[in-house]
Design a protein around this motif. Structure first.
Motif, short mmCIF file in Angstrom:
data_model
loop_
_atom_site.label_atom_id
_atom_site.label_comp_id
_atom_site.label_asym_id
_atom_site.label_seq_id
_atom_site.Cartn_x
_atom_site.Cartn_y
_atom_site.Cartn_z
N ASP A 34 -46.79 -40.00 -109.65
CA ASP A 34 -46.88 -40.99 -108.57
C ASP A 34 -48.19 -41.75 -108.71
O ASP A 34 -49.11 -41.60 -107.90
N PRO A 35 -48.32 -42.60 -109.73
CA PRO A 35 -49.60 -43.25 -110.03
C PRO A 35 -50.07 -44.24 -108.97
O PRO A 35 -51.24 -44.59 -108.93
N ARG A 36 -49.16 -44.71 -108.09
CA ARG A 36 -49.57 -45.66 -107.05
C ARG A 36 -50.09 -44.97 -105.80
O ARG A 36 -50.48 -45.63 -104.84
N ASN A 37 -50.09 -43.64 -105.80
CA ASN A 37 -50.56 -42.89 -104.64
C ASN A 37 -52.08 -42.73 -104.73
O ASN A 37 -52.60 -41.87 -105.46
N TYR A 46 -65.22 -54.21 -104.96
CA TYR A 46 -63.83 -53.81 -104.76
C TYR A 46 -63.41 -53.62 -103.30
O TYR A 46 -62.22 -53.56 -103.02
N TYR A 47 -64.37 -53.50 -102.39
CA TYR A 47 -63.99 -53.23 -101.00
C TYR A 47 -63.78 -54.55 -100.27
O TYR A 47 -64.72 -55.32 -100.09
N SER A 48 -62.53 -54.80 -99.85
CA SER A 48 -62.22 -56.08 -99.22
C SER A 48 -61.55 -55.92 -97.86
O SER A 48 -61.21 -56.91 -97.22
N THR A 49 -61.31 -54.68 -97.42
CA THR A 49 -60.67 -54.48 -96.13
C THR A 49 -61.66 -54.82 -95.02
O THR A 49 -62.78 -54.33 -95.02
N PRO A 50 -61.26 -55.68 -94.09
CA PRO A 50 -62.20 -56.10 -93.03
C PRO A 50 -62.53 -54.95 -92.08
O PRO A 50 -61.79 -53.98 -91.97
N GLY A 51 -63.64 -55.10 -91.37
CA GLY A 51 -64.04 -54.11 -90.38
C GLY A 51 -65.04 -53.11 -90.92
O GLY A 51 -65.28 -53.02 -92.11
N GLU A 52 -65.63 -52.35 -90.00
CA GLU A 52 -66.64 -51.36 -90.38
C GLU A 52 -65.95 -50.09 -90.86
O GLU A 52 -64.82 -49.79 -90.50
N ASP A 92 -54.15 -56.32 -108.51
CA ASP A 92 -53.41 -57.20 -107.61
C ASP A 92 -53.15 -56.54 -106.25
O ASP A 92 -52.34 -57.05 -105.46
N ASN A 93 -53.80 -55.42 -106.00
CA ASN A 93 -53.58 -54.68 -104.76
C ASN A 93 -54.93 -54.39 -104.09
O ASN A 93 -55.49 -53.30 -104.24
N PRO A 94 -55.47 -55.35 -103.34
CA PRO A 94 -56.80 -55.18 -102.73
C PRO A 94 -56.88 -53.97 -101.80
O PRO A 94 -57.92 -53.32 -101.72
N GLU A 95 -55.79 -53.66 -101.09
CA GLU A 95 -55.82 -52.52 -100.18
C GLU A 95 -56.02 -51.22 -100.95
O GLU A 95 -56.82 -50.36 -100.55
N ALA A 96 -55.31 -51.06 -102.06
CA ALA A 96 -55.46 -49.84 -102.87
C ALA A 96 -56.86 -49.78 -103.47
O ALA A 96 -57.48 -48.70 -103.51
N GLN A 97 -57.36 -50.91 -103.94
CA GLN A 97 -58.71 -50.94 -104.50
C GLN A 97 -59.73 -50.52 -103.44
O GLN A 97 -60.68 -49.79 -103.73
N SER A 98 -59.55 -50.99 -102.22
CA SER A 98 -60.49 -50.67 -101.15
C SER A 98 -60.49 -49.17 -100.86
O SER A 98 -61.56 -48.56 -100.69
#
Length: 560
Positions: A311-314, A379-385, A347-353
């Motif tokens: 499950d490499p995307r996990n 690599y961290y692009s998720t908004p918020g603290e 291509d997956n900013p959420e996973a990178q974050s």
């Protein structure tokens, strides 16, 4: 010659243009202008358009009804019907519909308690109205309509109905489910405890439903309630009645054996689950942590790598593998893992974050603040603290020698997640360095220690117990350090803190006994600080010197 041909060509083109223009004008003159301008044609056109729209609408309705009727012939799950109850229960507000709903609610509670990712094998629906289809004042629902149509067409409806009887303080319930044996439960109510007795009755019925329809989930519930014999019996039933889910059965069996400290038995069951379904990730993960408990590091890493390959995307599993690599091999292999992961998830900013936060935490724990910051910047692009943004702000403030601001940032990180290991360690370690014992105690009282790995939990709580001793709260220190020892009785250093506590309570014999035990379990005498109490006193005592000399002699023999 060229001029002559050009002249002929131009003349020919002009002649053709005049001919076309004349024909076009004749066509325009022949149009029925009077008819067109009167708009007599418009009603016929509108009628045609309306006819097309109606036909398309009719076709759409036919398609919708076809879809609806096709769904009728699929498995609709079980319809739970109102129970039959005695008048005395109805008078107390427990009518048949209420009883049915209570059993359904209890069943959902058990499923939630099990917390399994396994696909739910039971659909249970009540006949309560969902979408109102009032026909001539009669309220219907799509479920009821589907139920009646299937009955009329001779299709079997799966139903669940039951009855409850009450004789004095004895409650008996029976449930009948299509395709399964009758489920029965009896409960006795003490005076004033009728509600509790009924709740247990509903739980019995819900467990009976799961026993027939989803024994794996029932086994998980029984395991959580320490009803291991019943849980294993339920697992065996799953193996007998549904071989297609045998891999789930062995997974659950392995988890129970692990909790019963039968690690070899658990490994055998997990391997059986893998043999039955090689692409089943969960037993690989569980094997990894058992191998880790047995100090079989490479086997543990190999098992966790296999779960990631499946499950490499996990990202959660990628992070778990990274922590294991970091624990045993440092950052080198972690950096290569995350570098490849960031490229794979570009291509997956959420996973990178999600990955970047964990990667930055490891780098942060190594004291490399600059690289940790760069990882988050890249690599961290998720908004918020988030926890680590506050931790990094705290380190920055500390580098600027603003200790008050630094401690506030560490506190902010802890408040975001009281179960975050890095946030707890940063607060306790930094507050200790500032001799701010009250802050350490505050963090201890508010932290969610259940989320912390047990050996890290032991280390942090041991430090808190030592602070209780410094504050002369020796009873609090005694209670806490005994909890630490209970986590793992074979670790040496908590016994030395227990020994110190007995010294402060005026019990030197117990102090020497537990010092001896701590040293015997591997506590290194080099770690004793003779400038701190009680060792500033003990160092001059003959009994302490003899005790220490005995272990120092053993250490010298081992080193030779």
């Amino acid at each position: 010659m060229r001029a002559w041909w050009a002249s002929v060509s131009l003349k020919g083109t002009a002649a053709k243009t005049q001919t076309i223009s004349a024909k076009s004008w004749q066509s325009v003159k022949q149009l029925k202008w009077r008819y067109l301008l009167s708009f007599a044609w418009f009603p016929k056109l509108l009628e045609g358009l309306v006819s097309i729209v109606l036909k398309l609408g009719t076709l759409l309705l036919v398609i919708l009804f076809l879809v609806f009727f096709l769904r009728l012939f699929k498995d609709q799950g079980y319809f739970i019907q109102a129970f039959s109850v005695p008048t005395q229960l109805e008078d107390q507000g427990y009518n048949g519909q209420v009883m049915a709903v209570r059993v359904q609610e209890k069943l959902e509670e058990l499923k939630e308690q099990a917390g399994s990712v396994k696909e739910d094998s039971l659909q249970l629906k009540s006949n309560q109205q969902d979408i109102d289809l009032s026909v001539l004042g009669v309220g219907l629902s799509l479920r009821t309509l589907a139920f009646q149509i299937r009955e009329a067409l001779g299709r079997e409806n799966k139903t669940l109905h039951g009855e409850i009887t009450k004789i004095d303080n004895r409650y008996e319930a029976q449930i009948r489910m299509t395709g399964y044996p009758k489920i029965t439960s009896v409960r006795f109510a003490d005076p004033g405890k009728e509600v509790e007795a009924l709740d247990l009755l509903f739980k019995d019925l819900a467990e009976g439903i799961l026993y027939h329809t989803d024994p794996y989930r029932l086994a998980l519930v029984l395991r959580q309630e320490d009803r291991y014999d019943e849980a294993i019996q339920t697992i065996r039933r799953l193996l007998q009645t549904n071989p297609a889910e045998a891999h789930w059965a062995y997974l659950g069996w392995g988890a129970m054996l692990r909790e019963l400290d039968d690690l070899d038995g658990a490994i055998e069951k997990y391997k059986k689950a893998i043999e039955l379904k090689p692409d089943f990730t969960l037993p690989h993960i569980n094997l990894a942590y058992i191998y880790q408990e047995q100090d079989s590091v490479e086997l543990a890493i190999s098992a966790l790598r296999r779960s990631v390959e499946l499950d490499p995307r996990n990202i959660t599993r990628q992070n778990n593998l990274a922590w294991m690599l970091y624990t045993y091999h440092g950052l080198t292999k972690v950096d290569s893992l995350y570098t490849a992961l960031m490229e794979h998830e570009r291509d997956n900013p959420e996973a990178q974050s999600m990955a970047a936060i964990t990667w930055a935490e490891m780098v942060f724990q190594e004291g490399d603040f600059e690289t940790a910051t760069k990882i988050l910047d890249d690599y961290y692009s998720t908004p918020g603290e988030n926890v680590f943004s506050y931790l990094i702000k705290g380190v920055t403030a500390f580098a600027e020698q603003d200790t008050t601001k630094a401690l506030n940032f560490f506190k902010d990180a802890f408040d975001l997640d009281p179960g975050n290991e890095a946030a707890i360690n940063s607060n306790i370690g930094f507050a200790e360095m500032l001799n701010n014992d009250d802050h350490v105690i505050s963090i201890y009282r508010k932290a969610n220690w259940k989320k912390i790995k047990r050996y890290q939990r032991m280390s942090s709580l041991n430090r808190v117990a030592m602070i209780f001793n410094y504050q002369e709260e020796h009873d609090s220190a005694m209670a806490l350090i005994n909890k630490v020892i209970a986590i793992d009785t074979m670790v040496g250093y908590p016994y030395t803190t227990l020994a110190e506590t007995y010294f402060f309570k005026g019990q030197p014999d117990s102090c020497y006994y537990y010092l001896d035990k701590g040293l015997a379990l591997g506590f290194n005498p080099v770690n004793i600080d003779y400038t701190m109490a009680p060792y500033d006193y003990l160092k001059d005592q003959l009994q302490f010197q003899r005790l220490l000399a005995r272990y120092e002699k053993v250490d010298q023999q081992l080193s030779n």
